[in-house]
Scaffold this active site. Structure first.
Site, PDB file in Angstrom:
ATOM      1  N   LYS A 119      -4.174  17.308   6.508  1.00 17.71           N
ATOM      2  CA  LYS A 119      -3.632  16.007   6.099  1.00 17.71           C
ATOM      3  C   LYS A 119      -3.117  15.239   7.325  1.00 17.71           C
ATOM      4  O   LYS A 119      -2.254  15.729   8.042  1.00 17.71           O
ATOM      5  CB  LYS A 119      -2.497  16.216   5.086  1.00 17.71           C
ATOM      6  CG  LYS A 119      -1.693  14.953   4.744  1.00 17.71           C
ATOM      7  CD  LYS A 119      -0.622  15.213   3.672  1.00 17.71           C
ATOM      8  CE  LYS A 119       0.307  14.020   3.493  1.00 17.71           C
ATOM      9  NZ  LYS A 119       1.349  14.241   2.452  1.00 17.71           N
TER      10      LYS A 119
ATOM     11  N   ASP B   5       4.368   8.312   6.436  1.00 23.15           N
ATOM     12  CA  ASP B   5       4.398   8.231   4.968  1.00 23.15           C
ATOM     13  C   ASP B   5       5.674   7.523   4.502  1.00 23.15           C
ATOM     14  O   ASP B   5       6.728   8.151   4.392  1.00 23.15           O
ATOM     15  CB  ASP B   5       4.307   9.648   4.372  1.00 23.15           C
ATOM     16  CG  ASP B   5       4.285   9.610   2.845  1.00 23.15           C
ATOM     17  OD1 ASP B   5       4.123   8.512   2.265  1.00 23.15           O
ATOM     18  OD2 ASP B   5       4.409  10.702   2.233  1.00 23.15           O
TER      19      ASP B   5
ATOM     20  N   LYS C 116       9.806   5.498  -0.443  1.00 21.53           N
ATOM     21  CA  LYS C 116      10.787   6.575  -0.312  1.00 21.53           C
ATOM     22  C   LYS C 116      12.169   5.981  -0.013  1.00 21.53           C
ATOM     23  O   LYS C 116      12.253   4.900   0.569  1.00 21.53           O
ATOM     24  CB  LYS C 116      10.401   7.485   0.868  1.00 21.53           C
ATOM     25  CG  LYS C 116       9.198   8.359   0.628  1.00 21.53           C
ATOM     26  CD  LYS C 116       8.918   9.235   1.841  1.00 21.53           C
ATOM     27  CE  LYS C 116       7.704  10.122   1.630  1.00 21.53           C
ATOM     28  NZ  LYS C 116       7.853  11.105   0.544  1.00 21.53           N
TER      29      LYS C 116
ATOM     30  N   ASP D  93       4.171  13.812   8.875  1.00 20.36           N
ATOM     31  CA  ASP D  93       3.250  13.971   7.750  1.00 20.36           C
ATOM     32  C   ASP D  93       1.791  14.100   8.206  1.00 20.36           C
ATOM     33  O   ASP D  93       0.892  14.260   7.396  1.00 20.36           O
ATOM     34  CB  ASP D  93       3.418  12.791   6.767  1.00 20.36           C
ATOM     35  CG  ASP D  93       3.178  13.202   5.318  1.00 20.36           C
ATOM     36  OD1 ASP D  93       3.271  14.413   5.019  1.00 20.36           O
ATOM     37  OD2 ASP D  93       2.878  12.319   4.497  1.00 20.36           O
TER      38      ASP D  93
ATOM     39  N   ASP E 206       3.252   7.579  -3.586  1.00 20.01           N
ATOM     40  CA  ASP E 206       3.806   8.545  -2.637  1.00 20.01           C
ATOM     41  C   ASP E 206       3.099   9.903  -2.730  1.00 20.01           C
ATOM     42  O   ASP E 206       3.299  10.774  -1.897  1.00 20.01           O
ATOM     43  CB  ASP E 206       5.322   8.690  -2.875  1.00 20.01           C
ATOM     44  CG  ASP E 206       6.041   9.324  -1.693  1.00 20.01           C
ATOM     45  OD1 ASP E 206       5.417   9.458  -0.627  1.00 20.01           O
ATOM     46  OD2 ASP E 206       7.225   9.682  -1.850  1.00 20.01           O
TER      47      ASP E 206
ATOM     48  N   GLU F 212       0.186  10.647  -1.902  1.00 22.05           N
ATOM     49  CA  GLU F 212      -0.986  10.100  -1.200  1.00 22.05           C
ATOM     50  C   GLU F 212      -1.808  11.178  -0.505  1.00 22.05           C
ATOM     51  O   GLU F 212      -3.000  11.026  -0.320  1.00 22.05           O
ATOM     52  CB  GLU F 212      -0.540   9.042  -0.188  1.00 22.05           C
ATOM     53  CG  GLU F 212      -0.080   9.559   1.189  1.00 22.05           C
ATOM     54  CD  GLU F 212       1.173  10.450   1.139  1.00 22.05           C
ATOM     55  OE1 GLU F 212       1.904  10.395   0.132  1.00 22.05           O
ATOM     56  OE2 GLU F 212       1.400  11.208   2.093  1.00 22.05           O
TER      57      GLU F 212
ATOM     58  N   ARG G  14      -2.808  14.080  -1.411  1.00 18.83           N
ATOM     59  CA  ARG G  14      -3.895  14.641  -2.237  1.00 18.83           C
ATOM     60  C   ARG G  14      -5.072  13.677  -2.371  1.00 18.83           C
ATOM     61  O   ARG G  14      -6.199  14.098  -2.593  1.00 18.83           O
ATOM     62  CB  ARG G  14      -3.325  15.064  -3.603  1.00 18.83           C
ATOM     63  CG  ARG G  14      -2.762  13.956  -4.427  1.00 18.83           C
ATOM     64  CD  ARG G  14      -1.797  14.448  -5.490  1.00 18.83           C
ATOM     65  NE  ARG G  14      -0.474  14.747  -4.927  1.00 18.83           N
ATOM     66  CZ  ARG G  14       0.563  15.213  -5.637  1.00 18.83           C
ATOM     67  NH1 ARG G  14       0.442  15.441  -6.942  1.00 18.83           N
ATOM     68  NH2 ARG G  14       1.706  15.465  -5.049  1.00 18.83           N
TER      69      ARG G  14
HETATM   70  N1  BES Z   1       4.665  13.890   2.617  1.00 15.04           N
HETATM   71  C1  BES Z   1       5.296  14.047   1.352  1.00 15.04           C
HETATM   72  C2  BES Z   1       5.852  15.449   1.138  1.00 15.04           C
HETATM   73  C3  BES Z   1       7.026  15.826   2.004  1.00 15.04           C
HETATM   74  C4  BES Z   1       8.299  15.607   1.552  1.00 15.04           C
HETATM   75  C5  BES Z   1       6.836  16.438   3.216  1.00 15.04           C
HETATM   76  C6  BES Z   1       9.376  15.954   2.337  1.00 15.04           C
HETATM   77  C7  BES Z   1       7.918  16.815   3.999  1.00 15.04           C
HETATM   78  C8  BES Z   1       9.192  16.558   3.560  1.00 15.04           C
HETATM   79  C9  BES Z   1       4.320  13.745   0.232  1.00 15.04           C
HETATM   80  O1  BES Z   1       3.370  12.781   0.505  1.00 15.04           O
HETATM   81  C10 BES Z   1       5.122  13.260  -0.924  1.00 15.04           C
HETATM   82  O2  BES Z   1       5.705  12.228  -0.795  1.00 15.04           O
HETATM   83  N2  BES Z   1       5.133  14.028  -2.010  1.00 15.04           N
HETATM   84  C11 BES Z   1       5.865  13.675  -3.160  1.00 15.04           C
HETATM   85  C12 BES Z   1       4.977  13.875  -4.351  1.00 15.04           C
HETATM   86  C13 BES Z   1       5.536  13.324  -5.625  1.00 15.04           C
HETATM   87  C14 BES Z   1       5.534  11.818  -5.594  1.00 15.04           C
HETATM   88  C15 BES Z   1       4.720  13.837  -6.775  1.00 15.04           C
HETATM   89  C16 BES Z   1       7.082  14.586  -3.239  1.00 15.04           C
HETATM   90  O3  BES Z   1       6.947  15.771  -2.966  1.00 15.04           O
HETATM   91  O4  BES Z   1       8.165  14.087  -3.536  1.00 15.04           O
HETATM   92 ZN    ZN Z   2       2.893  12.512   2.480  1.00 21.33          ZN
HETATM   93 MN    MN Z   3       4.072  10.831   0.120  1.00 21.50          MN
END
Ligand code: BES
Ligand code: ZN
Ligand code: MN
Length: 493
Positions: A257, A262, A269, A280, A339, A341, A343
């Protein structure tokens, strides 16, 4: 700092001699002169205990460092990385130019394994990102880092040790390379910059690089990558690196990825901690490091690295919650949260990887916050549709101490991402139930029948607290793990 091998023993001349000691075991007789003055309460070899002595001219070395390994029956190989880390730290505090680390004779591990671990620990602990300090020393908050000139691994019997140390140096070197790229913030490392780093690696005659630019992605229908990119002013890329591309060898794909920042997009966020989303891109940067290490080790495998890269930004042109897109493999997806994204970009890249029919695909992604809740900083989440691939990663992780913990992929979870209006949706529930697993189930929609493992590295991508051999910041965790797992898989073929 150069890591070298020296044949010898305790009488080797150097500035700092580092010796690992088991708990409750007497110091080796060569050090008996010092043993008298050491009280048990001060040092008795307890795990991670460190004693640094000024020898006041009594030895062949200015300083003697004793490092506690703890109980022999509980010994992990990783203690030798920590041992090397404490020796490097002591060399800095004492300004020792030549450091020698003794390889002990023990039953549990071979000298070669120990030597590799020491070389890894030495190099990993010596890395610190200082490149953004304006003037090293003056004007910065610290004096320039002292660095030993030579870190020698000392053993009476050096059979195989040179090769082991060379291997350790390549692996730790690749991990530090990942840390150094990953530390760059989003205004410096853009998707194009990642592509340039990949091109740099393709100077190696066994590696070739292809960069699919925005037009090519449009033509191919990589709408997951394009949709995430919509809000960004910078174009996306899909970077492909191929090692031994035309050779008939076991073929693996590593997919990483590459979100260079992000923000969450329209599902933005909170601002607290948002700066950490420069990390990210860790999966993609680890993929670069894995290819680099595999090529430098000259492993007899064919390896394809795929790195979809873009920012995830909000803007008037950004994708919106509710949008429906058709991914590269034809599956339609409701984007209920912009968010989620990672996947979306990985879905396209995984489907592209699966078309190549490799022996296995491994992806690395900072995919979910929920994996941090589940496992914290001590393990990556492992999801796999194949027991053999999963076992290789689990046992590699024990050896490299980049541990993984397997999570389920039961089909019950697939129900949670069934779309109301499209085939699938990019989140499970609003409440985030099992959200690391539903994220993995989403990815699984794109790998077809391929053997596949997904590593959710969101909890291990950067070091936040004290670590025995790494400074705070990008960790590069995943490189040594995946390289060893690939070797193990190929050896079984
Ligand atoms: N890049 C984030 C995941 C992440 C969060 C990595 C904190 C490192 C630290 C990912 O893209 C994300 O935002 N995931 C969301 C998914 C949710 C919206 C289903 C998450 O985990 O909150
Ligand atoms: Zn992300
Ligand atoms: Mn995200």
């Amino acid at each position: 700092m150069q890591v070298t091998v020296k044949k010898g023993n305790f009488d080797i001349p150097c500035d700092l001699l580092a010796v690992p000691i088991f708990q409750g075991v007497q110091l080796p007789k060569e050090l008996s002169e010092f043993a008298k003055s050491i009280r048990k309460e001060v040092f008795d070899g307890k795990e991670n205990q460190v004693l640094l002595l000024d020898t006041l001219g009594k030895g062949k070395w200015k300083y003697l460092l004793l490092f506690g390994l703890g109980e022999e029956k509980e010994l992990l190989l990783d203690k030798f990385r920590a041992f090397a880390g404490s020796a490097v730290r002591a060399s800095k505090s004492t300004q020792s130019t030549i450091v020698c680390a003794i390889v002990p004779e023990i039953k549990t591990f071979q000298k070669t394994e120990i030597s590799q671990a020491i070389s890894e620990g030495a190099l990993l602990s010596n890395y610190k990102c200082t490149k953004f300090k304006s003037k090293k020393g003056e004007g910065a908050d610290k004096e320039p880092e002292f660095e030993p000139k030579e870190f020698s691994i000392v053993s009476a019997d050096i059979k195989g040790v040179e090769a082991a140390v060379n291997r350790g140096s390549i692996l730790a070197g690749a991990q530090n390379y990942v840390r150094d790229i990953n530390e760059n913030p989003a205004n410096i490392v853009t998707p194009q910059k990642l592509a340039e780093s990949a091109k740099e690696l393709s100077k190696n005659p066994n590696i070739s690089c292809t960069v699919y630019e925005k037009d090519a992605l449009k033509k191919a229908g990589m709408n997951g990558i394009l949709a995430v990119n919509q809000g960004s002013d910078l174009p996306p890329v899909l970077i492909m690196l191929e090692y031994n591309k035309d050779k008939k060898l076991p073929h693996y794909c590593v997919v990483g990825k590459g979100i260079t920042f992000d923000s969450g997009g329209i599902s933005i966020k909170p601002s607290k901690g948002m700066h950490e989303m420069k990390y990210d891109k860790t999966g993609a940067v680890c993929t670069l490091g894995i290819i680099k290490a595999v090529a430098e080790l000259g492993l007899p495998i064919r390896l394809t690295g795929l790195m979809p890269a873009t920012e995830n930004m909000p803007s008037g042109s950004a994708q919106k919650p509710g949008d429906i897109i058709t991914m590269y493999n034809g599956k339609t997806t409701e984007v209920l949260n912009t968010d989620a994204e990672g996947r979306l970009i990985l879905g396209d890249a995984l489907a592209f990887a699966a078309e190549k029919k490799p022996d296995a695909i491994i992806d690395l992604a900072t995919l979910t916050g929920a994996i941090i809740v589940a496992l914290g900083p001590h393990a990556a989440g492992l999801f796999s549709n194949d027991d053999e691939v999963a076992s290789a990663l689990m046992s590699a992780g024990e050896k490299t101490h980049e541990r993984v913990w397997r999570m389920p992929l039961w089909k019950d979870y697939a129900e949670m991402i069934k779309g109301d209006f499209a085939d699938i949706k990019n989140i499970g529930s609003e409440s985030g139930e099992a959200s690391s697993i539903t994220a993995a189930k989403f990815l699984q929609e794109f790998v077809g029948e391929c053997k596949w493992a997904h590593l959710d590295i969101a909890g291990v991508d950067n070091i936040k607290a004290a670590h025995p051999y790494m400074e705070k910041g990008a960790s590069g965790i995943g490189v040594r793990l995946v390289v060893l797992a690939l070797e193990m898989l190929a050896a079984k073929k």
